[in-house]
Design an enzyme around this catalytic site. Structure first.
Site, PDB file in Angstrom:
ATOM      1  N   SER A 133       0.865  -1.174   0.000  1.00 28.87           N
ATOM      2  CA  SER A 133       0.000   0.000   0.000  1.00 28.87           C
ATOM      3  C   SER A 133       0.900   1.222   0.000  1.00 28.87           C
ATOM      4  CB  SER A 133      -0.852   0.016   1.275  1.00 28.87           C
ATOM      5  OG  SER A 133      -1.550   1.236   1.412  1.00 28.87           O
ATOM      6  N   TYR A 146      -3.055  -1.099  10.805  1.00 30.45           N
ATOM      7  CA  TYR A 146      -2.901  -1.449   9.385  1.00 30.45           C
ATOM      8  C   TYR A 146      -1.541  -0.979   8.864  1.00 30.45           C
ATOM      9  CZ  TYR A 146      -3.928  -1.478   4.330  1.00 30.45           C
ATOM     10  OH  TYR A 146      -3.897  -1.693   2.972  1.00 30.45           O
TER      11      TYR A 146
HETATM   12  N1  LIG Z   1      -8.668  -0.869  -1.591  1.00 25.00           N
HETATM   13  C1  LIG Z   1      -7.701  -0.049  -1.224  1.00 25.00           C
HETATM   14  O1  LIG Z   1      -7.879   1.192  -1.104  1.00 25.00           O
HETATM   15  C2  LIG Z   1      -6.310  -0.602  -0.978  1.00 25.00           C
HETATM   16  C3  LIG Z   1      -5.246   0.322  -0.954  1.00 25.00           C
HETATM   17  C4  LIG Z   1      -3.960  -0.163  -0.714  1.00 25.00           C
HETATM   18  C5  LIG Z   1      -3.754  -1.513  -0.519  1.00 25.00           C
HETATM   19  N2  LIG Z   1      -4.801  -2.383  -0.543  1.00 25.00           N
HETATM   20  C6  LIG Z   1      -4.521  -3.803  -0.317  1.00 25.00           C
HETATM   21  O2  LIG Z   1      -5.021  -4.545  -1.404  1.00 25.00           O
HETATM   22  C7  LIG Z   1      -5.241  -5.889  -0.988  1.00 25.00           C
HETATM   23  C8  LIG Z   1      -6.580  -6.365  -1.523  1.00 25.00           C
HETATM   24  O3  LIG Z   1      -7.616  -5.601  -0.932  1.00 25.00           O
HETATM   25  P1  LIG Z   1      -8.893  -5.092  -1.739  1.00 25.00           P
HETATM   26  O4  LIG Z   1      -8.852  -3.616  -1.763  1.00 25.00           O
HETATM   27  O5  LIG Z   1      -9.017  -5.824  -3.008  1.00 25.00           O
HETATM   28  O6  LIG Z   1     -10.044  -5.487  -0.704  1.00 25.00           O
HETATM   29  P2  LIG Z   1     -11.137  -6.676  -0.724  1.00 25.00           P
HETATM   30  O7  LIG Z   1     -11.999  -6.552  -1.921  1.00 25.00           O
HETATM   31  O8  LIG Z   1     -11.738  -6.622   0.619  1.00 25.00           O
HETATM   32  O9  LIG Z   1     -10.269  -7.995  -0.910  1.00 25.00           O
HETATM   33  C9  LIG Z   1      -9.562  -8.580   0.153  1.00 25.00           C
HETATM   34  C10 LIG Z   1      -9.288 -10.025  -0.202  1.00 25.00           C
HETATM   35  O10 LIG Z   1      -8.434 -10.599   0.807  1.00 25.00           O
HETATM   36  C11 LIG Z   1      -8.993 -11.852   1.146  1.00 25.00           C
HETATM   37  N3  LIG Z   1      -8.568 -12.350   2.455  1.00 25.00           N
HETATM   38  C12 LIG Z   1      -8.721 -11.771   3.673  1.00 25.00           C
HETATM   39  N4  LIG Z   1      -8.205 -12.578   4.620  1.00 25.00           N
HETATM   40  C13 LIG Z   1      -7.727 -13.685   3.989  1.00 25.00           C
HETATM   41  C14 LIG Z   1      -7.083 -14.871   4.402  1.00 25.00           C
HETATM   42  N5  LIG Z   1      -6.843 -15.135   5.704  1.00 25.00           N
HETATM   43  N6  LIG Z   1      -6.711 -15.780   3.466  1.00 25.00           N
HETATM   44  C15 LIG Z   1      -6.958 -15.561   2.157  1.00 25.00           C
HETATM   45  N7  LIG Z   1      -7.595 -14.466   1.701  1.00 25.00           N
HETATM   46  C16 LIG Z   1      -7.965 -13.545   2.604  1.00 25.00           C
HETATM   47  C17 LIG Z   1     -10.498 -11.631   1.068  1.00 25.00           C
HETATM   48  O11 LIG Z   1     -11.140 -12.893   1.038  1.00 25.00           O
HETATM   49  P3  LIG Z   1     -12.666 -13.128   1.533  1.00 25.00           P
HETATM   50  O12 LIG Z   1     -13.535 -12.832   0.346  1.00 25.00           O
HETATM   51  O13 LIG Z   1     -12.674 -14.564   1.934  1.00 25.00           O
HETATM   52  O14 LIG Z   1     -12.918 -12.186   2.683  1.00 25.00           O
HETATM   53  C18 LIG Z   1     -10.570 -10.864  -0.244  1.00 25.00           C
HETATM   54  O15 LIG Z   1     -10.458 -11.743  -1.337  1.00 25.00           O
HETATM   55  C19 LIG Z   1      -5.114  -5.892   0.534  1.00 25.00           C
HETATM   56  O16 LIG Z   1      -3.856  -6.422   0.894  1.00 25.00           O
HETATM   57  C20 LIG Z   1      -5.197  -4.415   0.889  1.00 25.00           C
HETATM   58  O17 LIG Z   1      -4.516  -4.118   2.077  1.00 25.00           O
HETATM   59  C21 LIG Z   1      -6.069  -1.950  -0.771  1.00 25.00           C
END
Ligand SMILES: NC(=O)c1ccc[n+]([C@@H]2O[C@H](COP(=O)([O-])OP(=O)(O)OC[C@H]3O[C@@H](n4cnc5c(N)ncnc54)[C@H](OP(=O)(O)O)[C@@H]3O)[C@@H](O)[C@H]2O)c1
Length: 278
Positions: A133, A146
């Protein structure tokens, strides 16, 4: 020969968009997730196979790697994407919430890397891509836990890249700014403690402002494209900022003193907050 990518957390958001994008580009995709039975779209795509992988479950990681190798004949790139945000003031978090946040975002990443390394080292080739991030290099209010996890991954992987380079294993960190996904609702662990009200006004304002950033943000496809660029980049470049704010905010952070930078952050995230005087 088709390249092969294994992606964690492919059930939604960035992980799912990445699975889709790599498949469109002709890669073989192991889209891994905690509950593949719930996924209906990805199994329809050519070149995509679903495997169960919970980053907290070592056996599931080993099994997903083995199944991917059996299905596609190998693995070229691993994308550590699974993660979520614990959001709120530190004082409101239980030890279990802090532990789970680090278990998933930090130890989960280490668990996957530990399992893939013998294979990548043996073949003297491989790329590990971590979705960290911009919050792995800068910080914002009410995200202290976080940020602790994402800074940990940035430090861990930057150091790791030294020892893996002699084996031709590339480590790459994708640093998104705000991206419109379930990160801001379904996946968020909102930290609240009964009877702790002193922070209420602060949290109300900063939470609303940070959620608004998610509403105004681009979709996860921009991150998928950046991950694809990194996957095809044979250089040893470590960092790939992406999104509306990340590239310029990370650049700005390098050039201005921390106190100035924090002034800018506060003017955006604390906008509308009036501190109570005692
Ligand atoms: N969105 C943003 O603004 C943003 C910005 C910077 C970084 N990120 C990073 O991007 C990554 C993806 O997030 P996203 O934005 O795409 O959010 P998201 O749509 O909530 O996706 C999160 C994913 O992580 C999975 N997950 C959570 N715990 C897990 C575990 N123990 N084992 C396997 N999978 C698991 C969730 O699975 P389930 O469906 O089973 O819950 C979901 O598929 C994260 O690392 C987040 O920190 C996001």
């Amino acid at each position: 020969m088709k390249k092969i990518v294994l992606i964690t957390g492919a059930s939604s958001g960035i992980g799912k968009a990445t699975a889709r994008y790599f498949a469109e580009k002709g890669w073989n995709v192991a889209a891994t997730m905690r509950t593949p039975a719930n996924e209906t779209e990805l199994p329809q795509l050519p070149n995509v196979r679903l495997f169960r992988l919970d980053v907290l479950d070592h056996d599931s990681i080993r099994q997903a790697i083995t199944d991917t190798q059996a299905a596609f004949g190998g693995i070229d790139v691993v994308v550590n994407n699974a993660g979520y945000g614990a959001v709120g003031v530190f004082e409101a978090a239980t030890p279990e919430q802090v532990q789970r946040q680090f278990d998933t975002n930090v130890f989960g990443v280490m668990n996957v890397i530990r399992e893939i390394l013998p294979y990548f080292r043996e073949k003297r080739d491989g790329t590990i891509i971590n979705v960290t991030s911009m919050g792995g290099l800068i910080t914002f209010p009410i995200y202290s836990i976080y940020h602790g996890t994402k800074w940990a991954v940035e430090g861990f992987t930057e150091a790791l890249s030294f020892e893996l380079r002699p084996f031709n294993i590339r480590v790459k960190n994708i640093e998104p700014g705000a991206i419109k996904t379930d990160f801001y609702d379904r996946s968020q662990d909102l930290l609240q403690k009964e009877g702790l009200t002193d922070y209420d006004a602060y949290v109300r304002v900063t939470l609303a402002n940070s959620r608004q950033a998610g509403v105004d943000a681009p979709g996860p496809e921009v991150v998928a494209q950046k991950i694809f660029q990194a996957a095809n980049d044979r250089s040893f470049r470590l960092r790939y900022p992406v999104g509306n704010q990340s590239p310029w905010l990370l650049a700005l952070r390098r050039f201005v003193p921390l106190s100035w930078f924090h002034g800018i952050v506060k003017s955006v995230v604390e906008k509308g907050y009036k501190p109570q005087t005692a």
